[in-house]
Design an enzyme around this catalytic site. Structure first.
Site, PDB file in Angstrom:
ATOM      1  N   LYS A  73       3.769  -6.999  -6.553  1.00 18.24           N
ATOM      2  CA  LYS A  73       3.366  -5.736  -6.898  1.00 18.24           C
ATOM      3  C   LYS A  73       2.009  -5.149  -6.305  1.00 18.24           C
ATOM      4  CE  LYS A  73       0.936  -3.651  -9.410  1.00 18.24           C
ATOM      5  NZ  LYS A  73      -0.460  -3.034  -9.062  1.00 18.24           N
TER       6      LYS A  73
ATOM      7  N   THR B  32      -4.922  -3.783  -5.736  1.00 16.63           N
ATOM      8  CA  THR B  32      -4.603  -4.490  -6.958  1.00 16.63           C
ATOM      9  C   THR B  32      -3.206  -5.170  -6.675  1.00 16.63           C
ATOM     10  OG1 THR B  32      -5.834  -3.185  -7.997  1.00 16.63           O
ATOM     11  CG2 THR B  32      -4.048  -4.398  -9.303  1.00 16.63           C
TER      12      THR B  32
ATOM     13  N   THR C 190      -6.609  10.327 -13.787  1.00 16.58           N
ATOM     14  CA  THR C 190      -6.080  11.620 -14.402  1.00 16.58           C
ATOM     15  C   THR C 190      -4.826  12.168 -14.182  1.00 16.58           C
ATOM     16  OG1 THR C 190      -7.247  12.749 -12.386  1.00 16.58           O
ATOM     17  CG2 THR C 190      -8.485  12.420 -14.209  1.00 16.58           C
TER      18      THR C 190
END
EC number: 2.3.1.35
Length: 471
Positions: free
Chosen positions: A227, A238, A471
């Site tokens: 991923k 990441t 957000t």
């Protein structure tokens, strides 16, 4: 977008409505352009079972599985390569500790949550990661084998937002469910690959079969999932990667094989030049397909089996890591840069890496602008090169159409030859840059070594995605 409205009192006001465009569709559907990268079947290693379970790590996630469990039905050897970021996440530290305490032996599983990185979370974060590992370990003590006295036997990974604590009670309560749902089907492997996704637009899963020179009648299997779509750049980039094979490989050999493969794959990709706190690529080898107890494990780097396995694992890792680049946040281009005829592999890789992370190169490619001066500039400012690594009068730069290019029959587009600029056919360049795939070739003419790197372009969408990430 600004929309005029009226209040009940008749006063007019302006209500600002923000329209956000994300790479990953809100409904988790796979974009039509990415469906081709999702396998419809697979051949998975014997003795491995996997599952995907819904926890709701992020409050916004109401139904998508976000807990992945990869297990071996017998003790396996394990190895891993971790991020070099100074702020290493709790799961990175715990997984490293598990491997060190066990000498890479007796590993039974990898437990992974998405939605929260458990990074920069202090002592509490370490306790949470350890609890995940311990709880996963307990599933095997209950079902098959007693405690062996060496502590936890499960690696742990987390991915998502940095600086937030895990909803650890929710996660721990679902690990037994994840264990009860284990399966070895393609559907289970694909669901597990989906469970580790964050801003990814598609699950990244591959599998293959292979044979070894010492006993060519035996078929072994290798599977991997990964991923990552942003915050990608070595060392590590990441990003999470999980590999599993039913071949028999010693712990020492497994670590060296993985390190070499990662150097030429997961550590040779870039999306945005950022190295995460959580990056981990791990491999488990359980020997389940070994034909007999007398069949030797892969152990010696000088053996034919080791060299064959190194080639197989490296090529497989390259294909798997390239899926990360193809899913780069907001990316419209997949680019391979090859630096050849260099004085050393290290020099070639440094130059390829510098080109791959240049914002000016990446934005030019997004704008379909054949601005080779930006490539040349990146070559010229590459740090830490050996003396004589770059000689301007020997340097060549070309665009090469990918094998799937509509204009591949038109051949190589030479931009710079021995330091002299070519007259660029702008129409030809435009046709090349319309393609999703492109290769940049840099011939330094100073040696015989070569390195490859894979990267993507920078688009407006990348800024939007990362500006709105929390957000």
């Amino acid at each position: 977008m600004v929309t005029p409205t009226s209040s009940s009192a008749g006063a007019r006001s302006l209500i600002r409505t923000f329209v956000r465009h994300y790479s990953a569709p809100v409904d988790s559907s796979i974009p039509a352009s990415k469906v081709k990268y999702v396998p419809t079947s697979g051949t998975y290693p014997k003795g491995f079972n996997v599952s995907a379970t819904y926890v709701g790590v992020k409050a916004a996630n109401k139904s998508n599985p976000d807990l992945a469990f990869i297990t071996s039905d017998r003790p396996a050897f394990g190895a891993a390569v971790f991020t070099t970021n100074k702020f290493q996440a709790a799961p990175v530290q715990i997984s490293r500790s598990v491997l060190e305490k066990r000498g890479g032996a007796g590993i039974r599983s990898i437990i992974i949550n998405s939605g929260c990185a458990n990074a920069v979370t202090g002592k509490g974060g370490m306790e949470d990661a350890q609890a995940m590992s311990d709880t996963a370990t307990a599933q095997f003590q209950q079902s098959s084998q007693p405690e062996d006295g060496q502590g936890s036997n499960s690696l742990v990974m987390s991915t998502g937002v940095i600086g937030q604590r895990l909803p650890i009670k929710k996660i721990l309560s679902k690990i037994p469910t994840a264990h009860s749902n284990l399966a070895d089907t393609h559907a289970a492997w694909l669901a597990t690959a989906k469970a580790i996704c964050t801003t990814d637009t598609f699950p990244k899963l591959l599998s293959t079969t292979f044979r070894l020179p010492s006993h060519p009648d035996t078929e072994y299997r290798l599977a991997g999932m990964t991923k990552g779509a942003g915050m990608i750049h070595p060392n590590m980039a990441t990003l999470l990667g999980i590999l599993a094979t039913d071949a028999s490989i010693s712990a020492t050999a497994l670590q060296s094989l993985l390190t070499n493969a990662v150097t030429q794959s997961f550590n040779s990709i870039s999306i945005d030049g950022d190295t995460s706190t959580n990056d981990t690529v791990a491999i488990l080898a359980n020997g389940a397909a070994t034909p007999s107890p007398s069949t030797p494990s892969i152990s010696s780097p000088e053996s034919e089996d080791y060299m064959a396995m190194s080639r197989i694992l490296t090529e497989f890792s390259q294909k798997l890591s390239q899926l990360v680049v193809r899913d780069g946040e907001g990316a419209t281009k997949f680019v391979q840069v090859t630096v050849k005829n260099a004085t050393s592999y290290a020099d070639a890789k440094l130059i390829a890496s510098t080109i791959a992370r240049s914002p000016l190169v990446k934005t030019a490619l997004y704008g379909k602008d054949a601005n080779w001066g930006r490539i040349l500039c990146a070559i010229g400012y590459t740090p830490n090169l050996s003396e004589g690594a770059v000689v301007p009068t020997k340097t060549n730069v070309s665009f090469i159409p990918a094998s799937n290019s509509k204009s591949k029959d038109e051949g190589v587009l030479r931009l710079l030859v021995n330091g002299e600029p070519e007259t660029v056919d702008e129409d030809r360049a435009s046709r090349l840059l319309e393609d999703e795939d492109l290769e940049i070739e840099v011939d330094l003419g100073t040696g015989s070594e070569e390195a490859k790197y894979w990267f993507c372009d920078f688009s407006h969408e990348y800024v939007t995605i990362n500006g709105d990430y929390r957000t």
